[in-house]
Design an enzyme around this catalytic site. Structure first.
Site, PDB file in Angstrom:
ATOM      1  CB  SER A  60      57.572 -68.086 -48.498  1.00 15.17           C
ATOM      2  OG  SER A  60      56.852 -67.885 -47.093  1.00 15.17           O
ATOM      3  CE  LYS A  67      53.713 -68.513 -45.695  1.00 10.72           C
ATOM      4  NZ  LYS A  67      54.773 -67.624 -45.880  1.00 10.72           N
ATOM      5  CE  LYS A 104      57.355 -66.595 -52.857  1.00  9.46           C
ATOM      6  NZ  LYS A 104      58.270 -66.249 -51.465  1.00  9.46           N
TER       7      LYS A 104
END
Length: 302
Positions: free
Chosen positions: A99, A173, A241
């Protein structure tokens, strides 16, 4: 029937919390696998299953037709791929399942294309349980021809969907993480409100399940919150994050996401102290806004 000899050799870089069960499934499906991880001990279980262990990312490229990266963040992916690239044959397909930021995925795609290496960004959702079960949601960005080539491999790991050009997998995502992060915080608020108002929060959760409030978050993480089980699946540092990257993508797209801004601030508030706690520790961030209010009577489990 497909035999192991007809399957492409895969170099799998990153065998941590998610990478280990994903690589395990590929071995069990018959794929010849070479694995690399910065901490070599994390490859021991895979070696016992028959994987070849490489001493470096470049060494892992030997005879590899497909490379899968499952690493902590985009900057680490870029560093590892740069180390491996001189040994990567033209025609190799690199699938980054980490990711990271959309811009990082686009930059990586452009770099690889200059070396004749195909690229998909294919981040996942579903956590360790999904990785173990082969039920991950896989959001892929790239060319149709590359997705077609990767699809049999990705189907061993979960349900792949091509969502657009390179970088769009990471964007999808981020959309997923926006919903996950927001829902985690809403579930925490609902259960804490139930407790503070005098209701049994476990009973409230049971009562609302099956209605419009039902979700995988309410099912899994709602129970975690009731049990104060913050042993990591997804981690606070990863969720933070991701939320930061959502805000960067929003800024690039020139849209304002006010709820995401609030959710990001909640995760930031516990990041320094609880970076490796499960993302359901959103409950702890909420409790700190409400001194004297606490869900459950047991100790916190980390």
């Amino acid at each position: 029937m497909t035999t192991t000899l007809s399957l492409p050799r895969i170099a799998f870089l990153g065998t941590g919390l998610m990478g280990l069960p994903m690589a395990t499934r590929l071995i069990e499906a018959g794929y010849p696998l070479t694995v690399w991880n910065r901490t070599i001990a994390k490859t021991d279980a895979l070696a016992q299953l028959g994987a070849t262990v490489a001493a470096s990312p470049a060494a892992a490229m030997h005879q590899a037709h497909v490379v899968i990266t499952m690493l902590e963040a985009g900057a680490i992916v870029a560093a590892v791929v740069s180390a491996a690239l001189p040994a990567m044959a033209r025609g190799t397909l690199l699938i980054d399942m980490s990711s990271s930021r959309q811009a990082e995925a686009v930059a990586l795609s452009e770099l690889l294309s200059t070396r004749g290496v195909a690229f998909l960004d294919a981040p996942v959702s579903g956590g360790v349980q999904g990785a173990q079960a082969g039920s991950l949601a896989i959001m892929a960005g790239g060319a149709d021809v590359d997705f077609t080539r990767a699809e049999p491999i990705l189907r061993v790991l979960g349900r792949p969907v091509l969502v657009g050009a390179a970088g769009c997998g990471q964007l999808a995502k981020l959309c997923n993480q926006l919903i996950v992060g927001g829902t985690l915080n809403i579930v925490a608020e609902a259960l804490l409100l139930a407790r503070a108002g005098g209701a049994d929060p476990a009973a409230v959760r049971a009562a609302i399940r099956g209605g419009f409030a039902e979700s995988r978050i309410l099912e899994v993480h709602g129970q975690r919150m009731l049990e104060r089980n913050f042993v990591p699946g997804g981690q606070v540092k990863s969720q933070t994050k991701d939320m930061e990257n959502v805000l960067l993508a929003a800024a690039a797209a020139e849209v304002r996401l006010p709820v995401t801004e609030l959710v990001t601030e909640r995760y930031r508030s516990i990041l320094a102290e609880l970076p490796q706690a499960d993302q359901s520790a959103a409950l702890i961030a909420l409790e700190r806004l409400n001194p004297g209010q606490r869900l459950g009577d047991g100790p916190d489990q980390f």
